[in-house]
Design an enzyme around this catalytic site. Structure first.
Site, mmCIF file in Angstrom:
data_model
loop_
_atom_site.group_PDB
_atom_site.id
_atom_site.type_symbol
_atom_site.label_atom_id
_atom_site.label_comp_id
_atom_site.label_asym_id
_atom_site.label_seq_id
_atom_site.Cartn_x
_atom_site.Cartn_y
_atom_site.Cartn_z
ATOM 1 N N ARG A 22 0.837 -1.210 0.000
ATOM 2 C CA ARG A 22 0.000 0.000 0.000
ATOM 3 C C ARG A 22 0.868 1.255 0.000
ATOM 4 N NH1 ARG A 22 -3.426 -0.634 5.053
ATOM 5 N NH2 ARG A 22 -1.476 -1.601 5.691
ATOM 6 N N ASN A 40 -5.934 -3.019 2.426
ATOM 7 C CA ASN A 40 -5.857 -4.473 2.499
ATOM 8 C C ASN A 40 -7.255 -5.046 2.647
ATOM 9 O OD1 ASN A 40 -3.056 -4.599 2.403
ATOM 10 N ND2 ASN A 40 -2.810 -4.625 4.623
#
EC number: 3.6.1.7
Length: 92
Positions: A22, A40
């Site tokens: 990320r 996520n």
């Protein structure tokens, strides 16, 4: 001629959690002047949404197919949506 703006929504599968995926996505997006978010999912994938100029989005998507050093990207599924104005880049 104005740049074509677009929004992409997608999912990255593979070893993409616990490997800074990320943060990598955020870094690539900000470097390309693309806004959006990444998060996520409980099934092990990373979901993302990106908005910006088409060429910039393409550059970020290419990077997502590689991922950061310790990631293993098995699949990237992307759909193009009507442009949605987003600001900054959030890791969710």
């Amino acid at each position: 001629m104005a740049e074509q703006l677009s929004t992409l929504h997608g999912f990255v599968s593979g070893k993409v959690q616990g490997v800074w995926f990320r943060a990598f996505t955020q870094q690539q997006a900000l470097a390309a002047n693309v806004c959006g978010w990444a998060k996520n999912l409980s099934d092990g994938r990373v979901e993302f949404m990106l908005s910006g100029a088409a060429d910039d989005l393409l550059a970020v998507c290419k990077a997502l197919h590689q991922g950061p050093e310790h990631a293993r990207v098995d699949r990237v599924d992307v759909e193009t949506l009507a442009y949605k104005e987003l600001s900054g880049f959030q890791i969710r």
